[in-house]
Structure formats: structure tokens, C-alpha cells
Design a protein around this motif. Structure first.
Motif, mmCIF file in Angstrom:
data_model
loop_
_atom_site.group_PDB
_atom_site.id
_atom_site.type_symbol
_atom_site.label_atom_id
_atom_site.label_comp_id
_atom_site.label_asym_id
_atom_site.label_seq_id
_atom_site.Cartn_x
_atom_site.Cartn_y
_atom_site.Cartn_z
ATOM 1 N N SER A 3 -10.469 -97.725 -34.129
ATOM 2 C CA SER A 3 -9.795 -97.943 -35.283
ATOM 3 C C SER A 3 -8.414 -98.817 -34.757
ATOM 4 O O SER A 3 -7.581 -98.117 -33.990
ATOM 5 C CB SER A 3 -9.243 -96.626 -35.820
ATOM 6 O OG SER A 3 -10.497 -96.073 -36.372
ATOM 7 N N ARG A 19 -12.127 -100.890 -38.468
ATOM 8 C CA ARG A 19 -12.765 -99.578 -37.834
ATOM 9 C C ARG A 19 -14.127 -100.211 -37.509
ATOM 10 O O ARG A 19 -14.764 -100.992 -38.108
ATOM 11 C CB ARG A 19 -12.826 -98.381 -38.930
ATOM 12 C CG ARG A 19 -11.435 -97.627 -39.290
ATOM 13 C CD ARG A 19 -12.003 -96.583 -40.223
ATOM 14 N NE ARG A 19 -10.758 -96.068 -40.512
ATOM 15 C CZ ARG A 19 -10.746 -94.797 -41.231
ATOM 16 N NH1 ARG A 19 -11.819 -94.186 -41.764
ATOM 17 N NH2 ARG A 19 -9.540 -94.199 -41.504
ATOM 18 N N GLU A 56 -1.059 -98.695 -34.546
ATOM 19 C CA GLU A 56 -2.013 -97.497 -33.760
ATOM 20 C C GLU A 56 -3.240 -98.029 -33.452
ATOM 21 O O GLU A 56 -3.985 -98.786 -34.105
ATOM 22 C CB GLU A 56 -1.945 -96.425 -34.610
ATOM 23 C CG GLU A 56 -0.511 -95.707 -35.006
ATOM 24 C CD GLU A 56 -0.431 -94.500 -35.768
ATOM 25 O OE1 GLU A 56 -1.520 -94.059 -36.120
ATOM 26 O OE2 GLU A 56 0.442 -93.881 -36.162
ATOM 27 N N TRP A 58 -6.723 -96.007 -32.217
ATOM 28 C CA TRP A 58 -7.654 -94.665 -31.993
ATOM 29 C C TRP A 58 -8.737 -95.255 -31.538
ATOM 30 O O TRP A 58 -9.649 -95.951 -31.924
ATOM 31 C CB TRP A 58 -7.534 -93.956 -33.354
ATOM 32 C CG TRP A 58 -6.155 -93.427 -33.785
ATOM 33 C CD1 TRP A 58 -5.200 -94.440 -34.360
ATOM 34 C CD2 TRP A 58 -5.768 -92.192 -33.664
ATOM 35 N NE1 TRP A 58 -4.221 -93.544 -34.721
ATOM 36 C CE2 TRP A 58 -4.429 -92.279 -34.105
ATOM 37 C CE3 TRP A 58 -6.052 -90.985 -33.204
ATOM 38 C CZ2 TRP A 58 -3.652 -91.302 -34.193
ATOM 39 C CZ3 TRP A 58 -5.355 -90.195 -33.057
ATOM 40 C CH2 TRP A 58 -4.104 -89.886 -33.655
ATOM 41 N N ASP A 60 -12.028 -92.486 -31.494
ATOM 42 C CA ASP A 60 -12.384 -91.285 -32.043
ATOM 43 C C ASP A 60 -10.908 -90.433 -32.138
ATOM 44 O O ASP A 60 -10.311 -90.959 -33.079
ATOM 45 C CB ASP A 60 -13.227 -90.484 -31.085
ATOM 46 C CG ASP A 60 -14.669 -91.285 -30.773
ATOM 47 O OD1 ASP A 60 -15.001 -91.858 -31.605
ATOM 48 O OD2 ASP A 60 -14.924 -91.008 -29.780
ATOM 49 N N GLU A 61 -10.711 -89.343 -31.649
ATOM 50 C CA GLU A 61 -9.784 -88.566 -32.024
ATOM 51 C C GLU A 61 -8.510 -88.832 -31.295
ATOM 52 O O GLU A 61 -7.579 -88.177 -31.093
ATOM 53 C CB GLU A 61 -9.993 -87.086 -32.084
ATOM 54 C CG GLU A 61 -11.071 -86.561 -32.831
ATOM 55 C CD GLU A 61 -10.736 -86.924 -34.262
ATOM 56 O OE1 GLU A 61 -9.391 -86.674 -34.840
ATOM 57 O OE2 GLU A 61 -11.527 -87.446 -35.095
ATOM 58 N N LYS A 62 -8.713 -89.713 -30.370
ATOM 59 C CA LYS A 62 -7.403 -90.150 -29.031
ATOM 60 C C LYS A 62 -6.773 -91.236 -29.661
ATOM 61 O O LYS A 62 -7.322 -92.394 -29.678
ATOM 62 C CB LYS A 62 -8.104 -90.548 -27.904
ATOM 63 C CG LYS A 62 -7.239 -90.673 -26.707
ATOM 64 C CD LYS A 62 -7.872 -90.725 -25.359
ATOM 65 C CE LYS A 62 -8.813 -92.106 -25.338
ATOM 66 N NZ LYS A 62 -9.565 -92.205 -24.128
ATOM 67 N N ARG A 63 -5.459 -91.213 -29.615
ATOM 68 C CA ARG A 63 -4.626 -92.182 -29.915
ATOM 69 C C ARG A 63 -4.477 -93.020 -28.560
ATOM 70 O O ARG A 63 -3.927 -92.338 -27.681
ATOM 71 C CB ARG A 63 -3.151 -91.937 -30.561
ATOM 72 C CG ARG A 63 -2.306 -92.882 -30.753
ATOM 73 C CD ARG A 63 -1.096 -92.672 -31.431
ATOM 74 N NE ARG A 63 -0.263 -93.829 -31.799
ATOM 75 C CZ ARG A 63 0.796 -93.855 -32.604
ATOM 76 N NH1 ARG A 63 1.247 -92.814 -32.988
ATOM 77 N NH2 ARG A 63 1.680 -94.937 -32.553
ATOM 78 N N CYS A 64 -4.670 -94.268 -28.521
ATOM 79 C CA CYS A 64 -4.818 -95.041 -27.269
ATOM 80 C C CYS A 64 -3.605 -95.990 -27.010
ATOM 81 O O CYS A 64 -3.259 -96.236 -26.031
ATOM 82 C CB CYS A 64 -5.924 -95.794 -27.388
ATOM 83 S SG CYS A 64 -7.471 -95.025 -27.089
#
Length: 206
Positions: A3, A19, A56, A58, A60-64
Motif C-alpha cells: 500500500s 493498493r 506512507e 506498507w 501487509d502490517e509492516k510500515r516500510c
């Protein structure tokens, strides 16, 4: 899911959102200078300090976007194969393997990848002896052997002739979908868009 949320890169574009579900390919298009390659640079963590970016990223659940390049887990494939001509084909691919893969398994994984791409027997080949299509396949294999969690394709088909472009494009799409990773494709050619795939149009900052 990959995302991009509320991304603005001044002075190129503002408030870009998209996304990409796993196993899907989203196409990014826009006129030259609209910032497509710059967006990719931001995604992999290599944006020039000349640009001011807000947004931002992302996976999955990880902000990169707050992580180092190595920790983001993104692979990228460019227009040029960028192979090391001083190394054999197999050695080029070996460089991509994660460090936890050791011993004979490293060579086995490379040999299996070459076989899957119709390049069996080219492990010891000099990259300079390969055709354009073969070099392109080796380049993609190298990107995939690094086990990326998402893949960015920066006009990887643009230097190939029409017939080769179509066959390589189909092979690339099959390869990345088989790995169930999200993929973002930058292209100027509408024929590169996967059937039924989403398209994001970039436009210059107004």
C-alpha cells in the motif's frame, strides 16, 4: 498487500494512493517527467535529497517507509539487465540468494531457477554471450531469487522487440503470480497492462 498512502513528492505529484493485493499486478502510467521512477526510488528507500516526500508505504502490517533499504523487502527490475559481465550467469544469480541459504543448496536453487526459465545449461555461460531476451530472464531470476516480498518493474520490456516483448511479458507475469507477491509495473505501453489489471495514472503537481 502493498500500500502507498497519501504520497506527495514535491514538485512532481501529490496525494497518490494505491493498493496491490498479493498475486496482483498494478500498472503505473503517466507522461515522461510525471515521477514514475521517482516514486519507485521512494518506495525502495533511495529517493534523492532533492525531493521532499510525504506519505506512507506498507507491506501487509509492516510500515516500510521508515525502514532501511535492506529491511523493506522490495525487489526491483529495470530496463537494462545490469548483469556483471565478469561473472558467469550462475555467479550473477548466486549473488542474489539470501545469506541463510548455504552450501550445495545455493547452486541447486540457481540451477532450478535457470531450468524454470528455459535456461538450463547456462550456469557457466558468459552473460555477454546471451541474447537480449535471455539476459532479461536472468535479470528477473536474480530479482526473484532474492525472495522479495514485493516487486517493482521499471519498464523491463521496453528494450525488447515486439515478439520477444510479448513472450517475456507473459513469462514475467506468470512467474510473479506463482510467487503470490504484489507487483507494481511502470510502462508507457498499454499492451503491457495485464488483462483486467488496475491502472494508476500519475499527473504532474498542479
Amino acid at each position: 498487500m502493498l500500500s502507498v498512502n497519501n504520497l506527495s513528492i514535491e514538485p512532481l505529484f501529490r496525494e497518490v494512493n494505491f493498493r496491490v493485493p498479493r498475486g496482483e499486478i498494478v500498472t503505473l502510467m503517466g507522461p515522461s517527467g510525471s515521477g514514475k521512477s521517482t516514486l519507485f526510488s521512494w518506495m525502495i528507500g533511495a529517493l534523492s535529497a532533492d525531493f521532499n516526500a510525504q506519505g506512507e508505504l506498507w507491506l501487509d502490517e509492516k510500515r516500510c517507509d521508515t525502514l532501511t533499504v535492506e529491511k523493506r523487502g522490495l525487489g526491483i527490475l529495470f530496463q537494462d539487465a545490469l548483469l556483471f559481465d565478469s561473472f558467469s550467469v550462475g555467479q550473477n544469480l548466486m549473488l542474489a540468494l539470501p545469506a541463510h541459504i548455504t552450501g550445495q543448496r545455493r547452486k541447486d536453487d540457481v540451477q532450478h531457477a535457470l531450468h524454470s526459465a528455459g535456461l538450463a545449461g547456462h550456469y557457466a555461460s558468459d552473460p555477454a554471450t546471451l541474447s537480449g531476451g535471455e539476459r532479461a530472464r536472468v535479470s528477473l531470476l536474480r530479482a526473484l531469487l532474492a525472495q522479495p516480498q514485493a516487486l517493482l518493474l521499471d519498464e523491463p520490456f521496453s528494450r525488447l522487440d515486439k515478439t520477444l516483448r510479448a513472450s517475456f511479458r507473459a513469462w514475467v507475469f506468470d512467474a510473479v503470480r506463482a510467487r503470490n507477491i504484489p507487483v507494481v509495473l511502470v510502462t508507457h505501453d498499454e499492451e503491457d497492462i495485464p488483462p483486467g489489471g488496475d491502472v494508476i495514472q500519475l499527473s504532474r503537481w498542479q
